[in-house]
Motif scaffolding. Structure first.
Motif, PDB file in Angstrom:
ATOM      1  N   VAL A  34     -63.367 -95.962  28.776  1.00 21.37           N
ATOM      2  CA  VAL A  34     -64.121 -97.207  28.969  1.00 21.37           C
ATOM      3  C   VAL A  34     -63.452 -98.352  28.222  1.00 21.37           C
ATOM      4  O   VAL A  34     -63.301 -99.470  28.748  1.00 21.37           O
ATOM      5  N   TYR A  35     -63.028 -98.079  26.987  1.00 26.00           N
ATOM      6  CA  TYR A  35     -62.340 -99.094  26.188  1.00 26.00           C
ATOM      7  C   TYR A  35     -61.018 -99.485  26.848  1.00 26.00           C
ATOM      8  O   TYR A  35     -60.651-100.671  26.889  1.00 26.00           O
ATOM      9  N   THR A  36     -60.297 -98.507  27.379  1.00 23.83           N
ATOM     10  CA  THR A  36     -59.038 -98.790  28.074  1.00 23.83           C
ATOM     11  C   THR A  36     -59.273 -99.649  29.303  1.00 23.83           C
ATOM     12  O   THR A  36     -58.523-100.611  29.566  1.00 23.83           O
ATOM     13  N   PHE A  37     -60.315 -99.324  30.061  1.00 20.00           N
ATOM     14  CA  PHE A  37     -60.647-100.119  31.236  1.00 20.00           C
ATOM     15  C   PHE A  37     -60.957-101.558  30.850  1.00 20.00           C
ATOM     16  O   PHE A  37     -60.552-102.509  31.546  1.00 20.00           O
ATOM     17  N   GLY A  38     -61.670-101.748  29.736  1.00 15.54           N
ATOM     18  CA  GLY A  38     -61.974-103.096  29.279  1.00 15.54           C
ATOM     19  C   GLY A  38     -60.725-103.885  28.931  1.00 15.54           C
ATOM     20  O   GLY A  38     -60.628-105.088  29.225  1.00 15.54           O
ATOM     21  N   ILE A  39     -59.737-103.241  28.318  1.00 16.67           N
ATOM     22  CA  ILE A  39     -58.486-103.925  27.966  1.00 16.67           C
ATOM     23  C   ILE A  39     -57.720-104.324  29.221  1.00 16.67           C
ATOM     24  O   ILE A  39     -57.201-105.454  29.331  1.00 16.67           O
ATOM     25  N   PHE A  40     -57.633-103.425  30.200  1.00 14.65           N
ATOM     26  CA  PHE A  40     -56.936-103.758  31.441  1.00 14.65           C
ATOM     27  C   PHE A  40     -57.629-104.894  32.182  1.00 14.65           C
ATOM     28  O   PHE A  40     -56.970-105.800  32.716  1.00 14.65           O
ATOM     29  N   CYS A  41     -58.949-104.868  32.206  1.00 12.05           N
ATOM     30  CA  CYS A  41     -59.681-105.956  32.859  1.00 12.05           C
ATOM     31  C   CYS A  41     -59.456-107.275  32.132  1.00 12.05           C
ATOM     32  O   CYS A  41     -59.357-108.337  32.765  1.00 12.05           O
ATOM     33  N   GLY A  42     -59.370-107.221  30.807  1.00 16.95           N
ATOM     34  CA  GLY A  42     -59.093-108.438  30.050  1.00 16.95           C
ATOM     35  C   GLY A  42     -57.730-109.012  30.382  1.00 16.95           C
ATOM     36  O   GLY A  42     -57.559-110.241  30.476  1.00 16.95           O
ATOM     37  N   ALA A  43     -56.739-108.140  30.573  1.00 20.22           N
ATOM     38  CA  ALA A  43     -55.396-108.620  30.944  1.00 20.22           C
ATOM     39  C   ALA A  43     -55.408-109.267  32.325  1.00 20.22           C
ATOM     40  O   ALA A  43     -54.778-110.318  32.539  1.00 20.22           O
ATOM     41  N   ILE A  44     -56.142-108.678  33.260  1.00 24.33           N
ATOM     42  CA  ILE A  44     -56.219-109.252  34.604  1.00 24.33           C
ATOM     43  C   ILE A  44     -56.934-110.603  34.566  1.00 24.33           C
ATOM     44  O   ILE A  44     -56.513-111.578  35.225  1.00 24.33           O
TER      45      ILE A  44
END
Length: 342
Positions: A258-268
């Motif tokens: 979940v934390y990883t998904f949040g980081i990727f979404c932040g980059a996008i």
């Protein structure tokens, strides 16, 4: 969209009530933590004595005959009847009842907490995590919800006070020093990525609060095993170190994707809003460092040579990085990541 002041007021009341209920639950759970071990030992002794009496009554030994001789002056109604092979279930001790009431209060507090978040969203007409006050509230709610789910799987109710402590502290700080009235978010946050990215980041951070506390308790337990006189009043009442280790590891496994998904979404979102995926912003750097630390913890924990204290210390470092990112980076440093009203 205009702000609904009535719903905002009800949200604030629910928030304050949730903090009060969590605090009362902590008190009840600390009573169980402090006195539950003695009560369980006494109950075990009573159960053993009852089993011995049943065995004596079933065998028709001289103990029963002596009892009949000594109590020959009693009527049949006054004499205790022991049914062979049947052991009555002992009543719950007083500390256990306090613990069960504390668990019920956690559920009540979580419902009030959820109500405050929902009402805040309806009052502002947006996702209810647009500033530090709201973000902190969501993180704490996810932490409490995670703990309630774990309580159904692991015998960890007596540890609830240790998890509620950071929740109460964070909510108190959020409701006082970081409180912000309901209002529309600033233009840079008016995007559907606010729902996706921030909710994932808040959920991951909230779940990671639980293994951080579990790893700290694990280290205290192991320190007590090495030196019983060091943390004897605290660690002697904690569950086995293996249970705390498994609790921290399995919870981190859930939180890390979940934390990883949040980081990727932040980059996008950053590429869409600012034209780049990475800009060496302080929050981006600390969030990525925390991600690396948690990845190292999972790798270390899955490797036989890095289980135990060293893996727990890595998890504690990751927890410290998350808290540092939540407070220092958001409130002290300057960068592109800021919340409305802060």
């Amino acid at each position: 969209m205009p702000v609904d002041e009535s719903l905002s007021t009800f949200s604030d009341w629910s928030y304050g009530s949730a903090v009060a209920v969590y605090l009362l639950a902590m008190i009840f759970l600390l009573v169980e933590q402090a006195f539950g071990r003695t009560a369980r030992a006494a109950a075990a002794g009573r159960t053993a004595r009852a089993a011995a009496l049943v065995g004596a009554g079933a065998g028709g030994s001289s103990v029963v005959q002596a009892d009949q001789t000594d109590q020959s002056d009693q009527s049949d109604q006054d004499r205790p009847r022991i049914t062979p092979g049947v052991v009555s279930t002992p009543q719950r001790s007083r500390p256990e009842r306090f613990g069960r009431m504390g668990a019920a209060l956690i559920v009540l507090g979580a419902l009030l907490h959820l109500g405050s978040i929902v009402l805040r969203g309806f009052a502002a007409g947006r996702a209810p995590w647009g500033n530090m006050y709201e973000y902190m509230s969501v993180v704490c709610f996810v932490a409490v919800g995670t703990w309630l789910a774990l309580m159904r799987k692991f015998p960890i109710r007596r540890l609830s006070a240790f998890t509620l402590l950071p929740v109460v502290v964070l909510m108190f700080i959020g409701g006082t020093a970081l409180y912000t009235t309901a209002a529309p978010v600033q233009p840079s946050l008016q995007s559907y990525w606010l729902v996706v990215h921030v909710s994932a980041a808040a959920s991951g951070s909230g779940v990671l609060l639980v293994p951080g506390v579990a790893s700290l308790l694990y280290l205290a337990r192991k320190a007590n095993e090495r030196d019983p006189g060091r943390f004897v009043k605290l660690a002697a009442r904690l569950p086995e170190a293996d249970l705390l280790d498994r609790l921290a590891y399995r919870t981190t496994i859930i939180a890390f994707p979940v934390y990883t998904f949040g980081i990727f979404c932040g980059a996008i979102w950053a590429e869409s809003a600012w034209g780049r995926f990475w800009g060496w912003d302080p929050k981006e750097i600390v969030a990525f460092v925390a991600w690396v630390v948690y990845a190292a913890y999972l790798h270390a924990r899955a490797t036989a040579g890095w289980r135990g204290n060293r893996a727990a210390w890595i998890n504690v470092v990751g927890f410290a990085m998350t808290v540092f990112n939540l407070f220092f980076v958001n409130l002290v440093t300057t960068g592109l990541h800021s919340y409305a009203g802060v």
